[in-house]
Design a protein around this motif. Structure first.
Motif, PDB file in Angstrom:
ATOM      1  N   ALA A  21     -35.672 100.932  24.833  1.00  0.00           N
ATOM      2  CA  ALA A  21     -35.751  99.873  25.788  1.00  0.00           C
ATOM      3  C   ALA A  21     -34.794 100.405  27.020  1.00  0.00           C
ATOM      4  O   ALA A  21     -35.053  99.842  28.309  1.00  0.00           O
ATOM      5  N   GLU A  24     -36.822 102.478  29.415  1.00  0.00           N
ATOM      6  CA  GLU A  24     -38.017 101.546  30.256  1.00  0.00           C
ATOM      7  C   GLU A  24     -37.043 100.881  31.386  1.00  0.00           C
ATOM      8  O   GLU A  24     -37.441 100.620  32.130  1.00  0.00           O
ATOM      9  N   ALA A  25     -35.771 100.252  30.979  1.00  0.00           N
ATOM     10  CA  ALA A  25     -34.997  99.597  31.841  1.00  0.00           C
ATOM     11  C   ALA A  25     -34.870 100.363  33.058  1.00  0.00           C
ATOM     12  O   ALA A  25     -34.613  99.965  34.202  1.00  0.00           O
ATOM     13  N   THR A  50     -36.020  93.972  28.867  1.00  0.00           N
ATOM     14  CA  THR A  50     -35.745  94.993  29.651  1.00  0.00           C
ATOM     15  C   THR A  50     -35.747  94.728  31.290  1.00  0.00           C
ATOM     16  O   THR A  50     -35.074  95.423  32.025  1.00  0.00           O
ATOM     17  N   GLU A  51     -36.462  93.756  31.761  1.00  0.00           N
ATOM     18  CA  GLU A  51     -36.124  93.322  33.385  1.00  0.00           C
ATOM     19  C   GLU A  51     -34.747  92.973  33.569  1.00  0.00           C
ATOM     20  O   GLU A  51     -34.372  93.088  34.477  1.00  0.00           O
TER      21      GLU A  51
END
Length: 68
Positions: A21, A24-25, A50-51
């Motif tokens: 995560a 991905e972030a 994650t956004e």
């Protein structure tokens, strides 16, 4: 398999997911650096986890949250 062995396996699994995560972030944050502050604030309020992490990172880089 003993109890502590099971606990260790669960901990490794969780750690792997947290690391994924975070990666991905970081990728999302690269894209978000081109967005305006209002867009990032909206993502911080209503995006996926994650956004939200990515938006918070970019906003912090821009000086938000550093008061006090």
């Amino acid at each position: 398999m003993g109890f502590w062995s099971s606990v260790g396996n669960v901990a490794k699994s969780v750690a792997g997911r947290v690391e994924a995560a975070g990666q991905e972030a970081n990728v999302i944050a690269e894209d978000y650096r081109q967005e305006d502050d209002d867009y990032l604030k909206r993502k911080l309020r209503s995006g996926k986890a994650t956004e939200k992490m990515a938006a918070a990172k970019v906003l912090k880089e821009r000086g938000y949250g550093n008061q006090g």
